[in-house]
Design a protein around this motif. Structure first.
Motif, mmCIF file in Angstrom:
data_model
loop_
_atom_site.group_PDB
_atom_site.id
_atom_site.type_symbol
_atom_site.label_atom_id
_atom_site.label_comp_id
_atom_site.label_asym_id
_atom_site.label_seq_id
_atom_site.Cartn_x
_atom_site.Cartn_y
_atom_site.Cartn_z
ATOM 1 N N GLU A 136 1.889 -5.752 7.537
ATOM 2 C CA GLU A 136 3.292 -5.598 7.152
ATOM 3 C C GLU A 136 3.388 -5.239 5.673
ATOM 4 O OE1 GLU A 136 7.318 -8.350 6.799
ATOM 5 O OE2 GLU A 136 5.316 -9.194 6.678
ATOM 6 N N PHE A 137 4.243 -4.253 5.376
ATOM 7 C CA PHE A 137 4.486 -3.880 3.980
ATOM 8 C C PHE A 137 5.896 -3.337 3.856
ATOM 9 C CE2 PHE A 137 4.179 -0.576 0.547
ATOM 10 C CZ PHE A 137 4.064 -1.468 -0.509
ATOM 11 N N ARG A 138 6.680 -3.958 3.000
ATOM 12 C CA ARG A 138 8.071 -3.559 2.758
ATOM 13 C C ARG A 138 8.882 -3.502 4.054
ATOM 14 N NH1 ARG A 138 7.431 1.236 -1.869
ATOM 15 N NH2 ARG A 138 6.727 -0.157 -3.552
ATOM 16 N N ASN A 139 8.807 -4.585 4.817
ATOM 17 C CA ASN A 139 9.573 -4.743 6.065
ATOM 18 C C ASN A 139 9.235 -3.696 7.118
ATOM 19 O OD1 ASN A 139 11.009 -7.026 5.196
ATOM 20 N ND2 ASN A 139 12.527 -5.749 4.154
ATOM 21 N N LYS A 140 8.073 -3.092 7.000
ATOM 22 C CA LYS A 140 7.622 -2.130 7.997
ATOM 23 C C LYS A 140 6.203 -2.487 8.409
ATOM 24 C CE LYS A 140 6.980 2.816 8.897
ATOM 25 N NZ LYS A 140 7.047 4.186 8.341
ATOM 26 N N PRO A 196 -0.194 8.542 6.122
ATOM 27 C CA PRO A 196 0.023 9.413 4.943
ATOM 28 C C PRO A 196 -0.895 9.081 3.767
ATOM 29 C CG PRO A 196 2.122 8.671 5.857
ATOM 30 C CD PRO A 196 1.057 7.919 6.589
ATOM 31 N N ARG A 197 -1.376 7.850 3.688
ATOM 32 C CA ARG A 197 -2.218 7.458 2.571
ATOM 33 C C ARG A 197 -3.677 7.298 3.000
ATOM 34 N NH1 ARG A 197 0.379 2.950 -1.176
ATOM 35 N NH2 ARG A 197 -1.158 3.951 -2.570
ATOM 36 N N SER A 198 -4.079 8.034 4.026
ATOM 37 C CA SER A 198 -5.437 7.904 4.553
ATOM 38 C C SER A 198 -6.503 8.201 3.502
ATOM 39 C CB SER A 198 -5.630 8.835 5.759
ATOM 40 O OG SER A 198 -4.901 8.374 6.862
ATOM 41 N N GLY A 222 -3.665 -2.530 2.453
ATOM 42 C CA GLY A 222 -3.052 -3.637 1.728
ATOM 43 C C GLY A 222 -3.499 -3.697 0.279
ATOM 44 N N LEU A 223 -4.763 -3.371 0.026
ATOM 45 C CA LEU A 223 -5.290 -3.419 -1.337
ATOM 46 C C LEU A 223 -4.626 -2.392 -2.242
ATOM 47 C CD1 LEU A 223 -9.116 -3.882 -0.634
ATOM 48 C CD2 LEU A 223 -7.533 -5.599 -1.531
ATOM 49 N N ILE A 224 -4.392 -1.189 -1.714
ATOM 50 C CA ILE A 224 -3.832 -0.121 -2.561
ATOM 51 C C ILE A 224 -2.308 -0.129 -2.569
ATOM 52 C CG2 ILE A 224 -5.852 1.329 -2.145
ATOM 53 C CD1 ILE A 224 -4.151 3.020 -0.249
ATOM 54 N N SER A 225 -1.687 -0.955 -1.711
ATOM 55 C CA SER A 225 -0.223 -0.931 -1.595
ATOM 56 C C SER A 225 0.440 -2.173 -2.182
ATOM 57 C CB SER A 225 0.189 -0.791 -0.124
ATOM 58 O OG SER A 225 -0.342 0.388 0.451
ATOM 59 N N LYS A 226 -0.168 -3.324 -2.013
ATOM 60 C CA LYS A 226 0.466 -4.568 -2.437
ATOM 61 C C LYS A 226 0.074 -4.922 -3.866
ATOM 62 C CE LYS A 226 1.201 -6.633 2.089
ATOM 63 N NZ LYS A 226 1.268 -7.899 2.819
ATOM 64 N N GLY A 234 -3.159 -9.724 -6.456
ATOM 65 C CA GLY A 234 -3.081 -11.173 -6.304
ATOM 66 C C GLY A 234 -2.348 -11.635 -5.064
ATOM 67 N N THR A 235 -1.574 -10.763 -4.418
ATOM 68 C CA THR A 235 -0.849 -11.178 -3.217
ATOM 69 C C THR A 235 -1.797 -11.250 -2.022
ATOM 70 O OG1 THR A 235 -0.262 -8.878 -2.754
ATOM 71 C CG2 THR A 235 1.335 -10.199 -3.982
ATOM 72 N N THR A 236 -1.458 -12.110 -1.085
ATOM 73 C CA THR A 236 -2.280 -12.297 0.106
ATOM 74 C C THR A 236 -2.144 -11.098 1.040
ATOM 75 O OG1 THR A 236 -2.021 -14.687 -0.032
ATOM 76 C CG2 THR A 236 -2.733 -13.798 2.082
ATOM 77 N N ILE A 237 -3.262 -10.688 1.598
ATOM 78 C CA ILE A 237 -3.273 -9.584 2.569
ATOM 79 C C ILE A 237 -3.439 -10.187 3.957
ATOM 80 C CG2 ILE A 237 -4.518 -7.541 3.366
ATOM 81 C CD1 ILE A 237 -5.317 -7.046 0.464
ATOM 82 N N ARG A 238 -2.483 -9.909 4.852
ATOM 83 C CA ARG A 238 -2.500 -10.476 6.201
ATOM 84 C C ARG A 238 -2.617 -9.346 7.219
ATOM 85 N NH1 ARG A 238 -0.823 -15.657 5.131
ATOM 86 N NH2 ARG A 238 0.423 -15.859 3.214
ATOM 87 N N VAL A 239 -3.669 -9.379 7.983
ATOM 88 C CA VAL A 239 -3.943 -8.338 8.970
ATOM 89 C C VAL A 239 -4.130 -8.990 10.334
ATOM 90 C CG1 VAL A 239 -5.571 -6.550 9.696
ATOM 91 C CG2 VAL A 239 -4.995 -6.798 7.272
#
Length: 662
Positions: free
Chosen positions: A528-532, A544-546, A596-600, A603-608
């Motif tokens: 999840e990123f920005r409610n999507k 798009p960010r492949s 998640g690493l390149i978008s968030k 320090g924020t938690t990455i949940r997959v």
């Protein structure tokens, strides 16, 4: 007729008369609004009254007070004074007969109705149907309906249909509805809803669609109750497409309408659409979600590891002062625990004023999912003994399994009076994860569960953990014999040979899958990123960010190789052939982590979340990435307990000196 009523009095006098307290005796008459003593005083003052309304009101007073003997006594005096019963009198006395359980009295009243010539009256017919349906069987009630001259009323048909549902005969209810429509009887919302409920019980989408057409034909589709019942039917029958089409056409929608469709999407796995509708319900229709709506959408946040959405819903409840009952609290605990926010789940649990067995069970499972089965076992010991049930024992055994607490698990298993298969499978899982294969074999033989696929699968998981390839191969072959059409079993055998380096056998088994026209499951991971919700599959290049995703992964994996770390492959249930054919960084879970690493923010938690099992290589890679970048990574799959890793390694934690969770 008077002598018949006297016989009825004797019959009713010999039955158990219900006890009526003084509070109920002060209930007022429905028509005259007089208390019981007042009605009898009025009755004494009008000895020659021929107004049936007065007598009906007195009978109704006794009926409401459950004083059936006085009701029949009043009816007898009414006849003795020459007052003719009307179409409202007999239904009340028939209700007295039904509620008191006196079939004999009911038959006598039926005879009086025939003498008075009111058997074909709708009210009397309905009273007789209810009487015979409850005391003499549906066949007798059906006889009353079919011998009535006025079958045009839908009330009589609906009463009989409800009796069929009461006896768990939904198919007969549907057949009766079809007969009712063909007979030309009027159709009302109640009759439609009754048949829709039967379709739900029967899980008959075809009949449900016919009821929908009938509602449209009779102009009742605009009725909110009818539309909501049809929505529920489509959801329960698994047709979310039909449910959404009806929902979009509804001129008026309430909270029940929205909740039904949201539940349908969540149940169907279309979680993102369910979340969109939940937001739309609040923003566009300005409908405040109730307990049912919130309890429906929170599991969706848990399944997606979308804790942000879950926190937003939680915050909405608090800001709008919506009452949070134990059911919602349990859903919040479940959502936070499954989303990787165990601290929040524990906080809600500790602040609960009233904990039920669901609360305890969900919290125990939450600790177990996070590899803290020992804390779950400690929590289980605090449950009041009177509240412990079979499902709570499942949670206790699961906790023991995650922490490999064999002695404690055996103790809890022995406490279960009648162990079910799920309890036995968890015990086998515990023994095999602990490497006690001989004890597991003895346990399986004692309980005669060797042919259950659930048991074989947990044994195979144990073989994977302890690298017992010989036993694992034998168990996989047995699984293929038990489930010859399950593609997962053949995939696992192919992966086993791949791990052993026997590519020729891999090709043979994969050709077998193609020859049998079996379809393996495809691995997906989402974040999840920005409610999507962003979804990735193995080797996915459609995002798009492949380019940035793969560049980041390649950079990290080069460092991984420089440090001399190796990715160990293992055999598993899902199809990893496509994962083998692409480089290891193309696995869906690693693509989601990289995004998640390149978008968030740092320090924020990455949940997959992944729909299938996370392979050992990806798990080790995730731990390494978490350590290098100093971020917590929550990697969730549906088979946490059987993953090839130690329980405490379920979540890749950040190092102590890294930035804490935001």
């Amino acid at each position: 007729m008077i002598s018949s009523s006297m016989q009825a009095l004797n019959v009713l006098a010999n039955t158990n008369r219900p006890r009526v307290n003084r509070y109920n005796s002060r209930i007022r008459a429905s028509k005259l609004k007089l208390s019981e003593p007042s009605t009898h005083q009025l009755f004494d003052e009008m000895p020659q009254s021929t107004d049936s309304l007065v007598w009906n009101s007195i009978i109704q007073t006794h009926l409401v007070n459950a004083d059936y003997y006085k009701a029949v006594l009043t009816y007898h005096e009414m006849l003795a004074r020459g007052v003719r019963p009307d179409r409202h009198t007999l239904p009340r006395i028939l209700s007295v007969s039904r509620l008191s359980g006196s079939l004999t009295l009911g038959k006598q009243l039926h005879g009086q109705a025939m003498k008075l010539g009111v058997c074909n009256d709708v009210y009397v017919t309905c009273g007789l149907i209810e009487l015979y349906g409850n005391l003499d069987g549906i066949d007798a009630a059906k006889w009353v309906l079919y011998n009535s001259e006025k079958k045009i009323s839908c009330v009589s048909w609906t009463l009989l249909a409800k009796l069929y549902i009461k006896e768990n005969k939904p198919l007969l209810t549907i057949e009766l509805f079809n007969e009712m429509v063909n007979s030309g009887a009027e159709i009302d919302p109640v009759s439609l809803i009754t048949c829709v409920n039967a379709c739900i019980l029967e899980k008959s989408l075809k009949d449900g669609r016919y009821v929908h057409q009938t509602a449209r034909k009779h102009g009742l589709i605009s009725d909110l109750l009818v539309s909501n019942s049809l929505l529920k039917m489509y959801v329960e029958c698994g047709s979310i497409k039909d449910a959404r089409a009806l929902f979009d056409q509804m001129p008026l929608r309430d909270g029940i309408s929205w909740t039904s469709v949201i539940q349908g999407y969540v149940k169907n796995g279309e979680i993102n659409e369910g979340l969109k509708l939940f937001r739309k319900m609040i923003v566009e229709d300005e409908i405040k979600p109730d307990v049912v709506a919130v309890s429906s959408i929170l599991p969706a946040c848990a399944r997606m590891a979308a804790s942000k959405n879950g926190r937003e819903i939680h915050g909405y409840l608090i800001r709008n002062k919506i009452p949070i009952n134990p059911k919602v609290e349990n859903a919040l605990i479940d959502m936070y625990a499954k989303s990787g926010c165990l601290e929040y789940a524990s906080m809600i649990f500790s602040k609960m004023k009233s904990k039920d067995i669901v609360s305890w069970t969900v919290m125990i499972l939450g600790y177990s999912l996070h590899g803290q089965g020992n804390i779950g076992v400690d929590l289980f010991q605090k449950i009041p003994k009177t509240d412990i049930d079979e499902i709570s024992y499942v949670a206790a055994l699961y906790a023991c399994c995650m922490s490999r607490m064999v002695e404690e698990g055996m103790h809890y298993f022995n406490c279960i009076e009648s162990p079910k298969l799920v309890h036995c499978a968890l015990m086998v899982a515990l023994l095999s994860r602990a490497g006690k294969f001989n004890e597991a074999r003895i346990f399986i033989n004692e309980h005669r569960i060797s042919r259950h696929t659930e048991v074989l699968r947990v044994l195979i998981d144990g073989c994977r953990i302890h690298r017992n390839l010989t036993t694992g191969k034998r168990l996989i072959e047995h699984l293929c014999d038990l489930e010859p059409l399950n593609a997962d079993n053949y995939i696992m055998m192919s992966n086993y040979y791949a791990q052993c380096g026997k590519q020729n056998m891999v090709d043979i088994w994969r050709q077998t899958i193609k020859d049998m026209d079996l379809t393996p499951k495809i691995a997906y991971s989402w974040i999840e990123f920005r409610n999507k919700v962003h979804v990735f599959k193995t080797g996915d290049v459609s995002h798009p960010r492949s380019e940035g995703i793969y560049w980041e992964l390649q950079r990290l994996m080069k460092n991984f190789e420089k440090e001399g770390l190796n990715l160990i492959k293992d055999f598993s249930f899902h199809d990893v052939d496509e994962e083998r054919e692409c480089v290891s960084i193309g696995h869906s879970e690693l693509l989601a982590i990289s995004f998640g690493l390149i978008s968030k923010k740092s320090g924020t938690t990455i949940r997959v979340t992944k729909n299938l099992r996370v392979c050992h290589s990806c798990h080790e890679a995730a731990k390494y990435i978490s350590k290098v970048v100093g971020r917590e990574i929550v990697l969730k799959d549906p088979n946490v307990q059987t993953e090839d890793r130690r329980p405490e390694e379920t979540i890749a934690r950040m190092p102590d000196n890294a930035q804490k969770r935001q």
